[in-house]
Design a protein around this motif. Structure first.
Motif, short mmCIF file in Angstrom:
data_model
loop_
_atom_site.label_atom_id
_atom_site.label_comp_id
_atom_site.label_asym_id
_atom_site.label_seq_id
_atom_site.Cartn_x
_atom_site.Cartn_y
_atom_site.Cartn_z
N VAL A 38 0.86 -1.18 0.00
CA VAL A 38 0.00 0.00 0.00
C VAL A 38 0.90 1.23 0.00
N ASP A 39 0.83 2.02 -1.07
CA ASP A 39 1.63 3.23 -1.17
C ASP A 39 0.99 4.35 -0.35
N LEU A 40 1.76 4.95 0.55
CA LEU A 40 1.25 6.06 1.34
C LEU A 40 1.28 7.34 0.51
N PRO A 41 0.27 8.20 0.65
CA PRO A 41 0.21 9.43 -0.16
C PRO A 41 1.25 10.46 0.28
N ASP A 42 1.43 11.46 -0.54
CA ASP A 42 2.41 12.51 -0.24
C ASP A 42 2.11 13.20 1.08
N ALA A 43 0.82 13.35 1.39
CA ALA A 43 0.45 14.04 2.64
C ALA A 43 0.96 13.29 3.86
N GLY A 44 1.07 11.97 3.77
CA GLY A 44 1.56 11.19 4.90
C GLY A 44 3.07 11.22 5.02
N VAL A 45 3.75 11.62 3.94
CA VAL A 45 5.21 11.65 3.92
C VAL A 45 5.74 13.05 4.22
N LYS A 46 4.99 14.05 3.77
CA LYS A 46 5.42 15.43 3.96
C LYS A 46 5.53 15.76 5.45
N GLY A 47 6.66 16.28 5.86
CA GLY A 47 6.86 16.66 7.25
C GLY A 47 7.09 15.49 8.19
N LEU A 48 7.36 14.30 7.64
CA LEU A 48 7.58 13.12 8.48
C LEU A 48 8.90 13.27 9.24
N LYS A 49 8.85 13.03 10.56
CA LYS A 49 10.04 13.22 11.41
C LYS A 49 10.27 11.99 12.28
N ARG A 50 11.44 11.91 12.84
CA ARG A 50 11.77 10.79 13.72
C ARG A 50 11.00 10.87 15.03
N SER A 51 10.36 11.99 15.27
CA SER A 51 9.54 12.12 16.48
C SER A 51 8.12 11.61 16.27
N ALA A 57 3.47 -6.49 9.07
CA ALA A 57 3.41 -5.19 8.42
C ALA A 57 4.81 -4.58 8.46
N ARG A 58 5.29 -4.17 7.31
CA ARG A 58 6.63 -3.57 7.23
C ARG A 58 6.50 -2.16 6.65
N LEU A 59 6.89 -1.18 7.44
CA LEU A 59 6.91 0.21 6.99
C LEU A 59 8.24 0.47 6.30
N ASN A 60 8.17 0.96 5.08
CA ASN A 60 9.36 1.29 4.29
C ASN A 60 9.38 2.79 4.03
N ASP A 75 4.24 -2.83 3.45
CA ASP A 75 4.11 -4.21 2.96
C ASP A 75 3.30 -5.01 3.97
N LEU A 76 2.23 -5.63 3.52
CA LEU A 76 1.52 -6.62 4.33
C LEU A 76 1.99 -7.99 3.84
N ILE A 77 2.72 -8.70 4.68
CA ILE A 77 3.37 -9.95 4.29
C ILE A 77 2.61 -11.12 4.90
#
Length: 257
Positions: free
Chosen positions: A153-166, A185-188, A231-233
């Motif tokens: 499942v590809d996450l949209p740009d809105a979910g990636v924009k401003g993503l931080k380690r916090s 579930a594997r987050l890439n 990834d849903l494995i």
């Protein structure tokens, strides 16, 4: 004539038509054949319009409402999302003998290494009162001669924009299975030339199937984040049917210690 008068007249005409068709149905066994032929033609035309009305009405009135984005999320979430497959009807609702890298919609892709595919994917309508997602996804696996099967499942740009380690990224799912299996579930997260990966096993024995990815423990370069996907494995998926009734994502800043 007043609106009330129109309603009364409409009701009278409707009741009269119902009585007329009920009488025709009761007498069909003895009706003259020439008259019966005309009645059949009119009944078929009427049935076509009625079937269309019933189909559209069932679609619109069924729970939950098509396009719904409502689902429980953290109170301090700065982003939340339900993928399109679980929100609305797709132009192509299903695939059979699914080849690797086949997409259902614009955001979901199936990957496997089977020599001969006995896999099917189908979008289905959720009609249960407890379902919040309008649609679900059914995966049927028959003979499986591969070593891996994953749904991306590809996450949209809105979910990636401003993503931080916090950030804490959360995934909630409603899963049904014919027989038990393990799902991971594997987050890439791609940042520059590197891809950060965090893996969690779905707690399928629990009522609320939820996993969280704490990015504080990653080596993600916040300034170079380009895209992210899940990834849903599926482990040991042969001769099984898996239904993902709902799949939602959200993110929130972790509490400062």
């Amino acid at each position: 004539m007043s609106k009330l008068g129109f309603r009364f007249l409409d009701g009278k005409i409707y009741a009269r038509n119902i009585q007329r068709w009920a009488r025709a149905a009761r007498m069909a066994a003895t009706t003259d054949l020439s008259l019966l032929r005309r009645q059949r033609s009119r009944a078929r035309l009427l049935k076509m319009h009625l079937d269309r009305l019933i189909h559209t009405a069932d679609e619109r009135l069924a729970l939950p409402k098509v396009g719904s984005t409502s689902f429980p999320k953290p109170h301090n979430a700065d982003w939340s999302w339900r993928p399109e497959l679980w929100r609305g009807s797709l132009p192509t609702p299903g695939l059979s003998s699914v080849q690797t890298k086949s997409m259902l919609g614009d955001e979901v892709t199936l990957f496997h290494d089977c020599k001969f595919s006995e896999l099917t994917l189908r979008q289905l309508r959720n009609l249960r009162e407890e379902d919040l997602a309008p649609y679900g996804l059914r995966l049927d696996v028959f003979k499986f001669d591969g070593s891996f099967l994953s749904l991306v499942v590809d996450l949209p740009d809105a979910g990636v924009k401003g993503l931080k380690r916090s950030h804490l990224v959360r995934m909630d799912a409603i899963v049904e299975m014919e027989k038990p299996l393990e799902i991971f579930a594997r987050l890439n997260i791609r940042h520059g030339p590197n891809t950060e990966q965090i893996v969690r096993e779905l707690p399928l024995s629990e009522e609320n199937i939820r996993v969280e990815f704490d990015l504080a423990y990653s080596n993600m370069n916040e300034k170079r984040v380009e895209r992210a996907w899940i990834d849903l494995i599926f482990e040991g998926p042969q001769m099984n049917q898996v239904i993902l009734r709902d799949l939602t994502f959200s993110r929130r800043p972790r509490a400062h210690l």
